[in-house]
Each structure stands twice: as C-alpha cells, then as structure tokens.
Design a protein around this motif. Structure first.
Motif, PDB file in Angstrom:
ATOM      1  N   PRO A 125       0.805  -1.222   0.000  1.00 29.72           N
ATOM      2  CA  PRO A 125       0.000   0.000   0.000  1.00 29.72           C
ATOM      3  C   PRO A 125       0.842   1.279   0.000  1.00 29.72           C
ATOM      4  O   PRO A 125       0.358   2.349  -0.338  1.00 29.72           O
ATOM      5  N   LEU A 126       2.103   1.151   0.378  1.00 32.41           N
ATOM      6  CA  LEU A 126       2.988   2.311   0.463  1.00 32.41           C
ATOM      7  C   LEU A 126       4.360   1.944  -0.079  1.00 32.41           C
ATOM      8  O   LEU A 126       4.946   0.936   0.325  1.00 32.41           O
ATOM      9  N   LEU A 127       4.839   2.753  -1.004  1.00 33.74           N
ATOM     10  CA  LEU A 127       6.217   2.651  -1.467  1.00 33.74           C
ATOM     11  C   LEU A 127       6.924   3.917  -1.019  1.00 33.74           C
ATOM     12  O   LEU A 127       6.370   5.021  -1.161  1.00 33.74           O
ATOM     13  N   LEU A 128       8.097   3.757  -0.476  1.00 37.00           N
ATOM     14  CA  LEU A 128       8.911   4.906  -0.102  1.00 37.00           C
ATOM     15  C   LEU A 128      10.110   4.921  -1.035  1.00 37.00           C
ATOM     16  O   LEU A 128      11.008   4.079  -0.913  1.00 37.00           O
ATOM     17  N   ALA A 129      10.096   5.840  -1.993  1.00 39.54           N
ATOM     18  CA  ALA A 129      11.202   5.960  -2.934  1.00 39.54           C
ATOM     19  C   ALA A 129      12.363   6.646  -2.229  1.00 39.54           C
ATOM     20  O   ALA A 129      12.196   7.716  -1.643  1.00 39.54           O
ATOM     21  N   VAL A 130      13.528   6.020  -2.282  1.00 41.25           N
ATOM     22  CA  VAL A 130      14.729   6.557  -1.653  1.00 41.25           C
ATOM     23  C   VAL A 130      15.527   7.273  -2.742  1.00 41.25           C
ATOM     24  O   VAL A 130      15.979   6.647  -3.703  1.00 41.25           O
ATOM     25  N   VAL A 131      15.667   8.575  -2.580  1.00 35.23           N
ATOM     26  CA  VAL A 131      16.279   9.408  -3.609  1.00 35.23           C
ATOM     27  C   VAL A 131      17.554  10.047  -3.079  1.00 35.23           C
ATOM     28  O   VAL A 131      17.551  10.651  -2.002  1.00 35.23           O
TER      29      VAL A 131
END
Length: 184
Positions: A88-94
C-alpha cells in the motif's frame, strides 16, 4: 556472542517481508520515523537525500513507468506495471546530491543508503512489514519522470511497506565475520 543492546537486537530480528498487508503508516507516523532515520552519519550534514511517499493511484503511475522503461509489451508489461501494487505504500529513496568541495557524490549516496536502512529498521521495529526493492529500472528516464526527480537526483530503490504478514519470514543465516574482517 558479545552482549548486545537494542540496536543490535533490532538488526538481528529484522526480516524482509516480500508480501505485506493493506495497512500502512500515516504521513505523521512516517515523519516521526524519518526524524530518527535522518540522524545517520552525514559528512558536513548535507542531508543529500529525500523520501517520496507513493500511495494509491500514484503506484499505478510508477508501475506504468517501470513497464515503459523495460521496453516490454503485452502481458509482460502488465506484470511489471503491477509490481508497485504489492504494497500500500512505497517509499522511494532518492539521492539528492548537494554541491560540496569535500563530500564526494559516492559518499552522499552512502548517506541516502544509510537513511533507507535505518528507516527500514525503524519501520520493522514499529511493527510494519518492509522490503527494500531495487532494479535497473531505478535509473530509467521514465521512472525518474514518474517520481518527479531533478536532473542530478538518483533513485536508489523503494521500501515496500505494509502491515506485517502473519506468516513469519525465513530465518537469516549469520555471517562468518572472519571472512569479512581483515587487518593491516
């Protein structure tokens, strides 16, 4: 094993969860965890990273970008486009490099990686299922556009986050430290 504290115990207990449930932390909960994760070692305190929370229909846009980046078509493209829907949640690491005469780009990328690892530990400790996913798509132009990345930013991957599954993940094999430690 030598006596360990809470940090070591959390690292030993953590498992990747390739399948997670439909609940996810709120933005308020994430902000609290990021305040802690953001304290990783950071030469010159540049904070050369950011996290992009991806929920709901935004996951579809990311999925379409992954399919486009792959060059696949038909059912292969559809399968790739569904990958971001696994949580339900993706945390893109940038990595968001900052100009610096003393802190190289690779070191700034290491800081962003450290934040991602710390965040995954904190999410796990808070009871969430987490898995860090990467792949060659992270460097594709279509995926960069879908995330709204700046020209100097790089996507390291995504933390897939959701409620922890009832089924326990597999056991991790301990490393043989002797194989990884040398002296001069």
């Amino acid at each position: 094993m030598a006596k360990t504290g809470p940090a070591a115990e959390a690292m030993l207990r953590r498992r990747s969860h390739s399948s997670v449930g439909d609940d996810a932390p709120t933005d308020k909960q994430l902000r609290k965890l990021l305040e802690v994760a953001g304290t990783v070692a950071d030469h010159a305190a540049l904070r050369p990273w950011r996290i992009v929370a991806i929920r709901g229909e935004a996951r579809d846009r990311v999925g379409r970008a992954i399919a486009e980046a792959s060059g696949a078509s038909g059912s292969d493209a559809e399968k790739l486009a569904r990958k971001p829907l696994r949580a339900p949640l993706l945390l893109a690491v940038v990595v968001s490099p900052k100009p610096s005469g003393k802190v190289a780009d690779w070191e700034q990328e290491a800081v962003a990686s450290g934040v991602a690892h710390a965040l995954s530990l904190l999410l796990d400790e808070a009871g969430w299922g987490v898995m860090w996913r990467t792949g060659h798509y992270t460097r594709a132009e279509a995926v960069h556009r879908a995330h709204g990345l700046g020209p100097d930013e790089r996507l390291l991957g995504w933390l897939y986050v959701g409620s922890r599954p009832a089924k326990k993940s597999g056991r991790r094999s301990p490393i043989t430290a002797k194989k990884h430690l040398s002296s001069l």
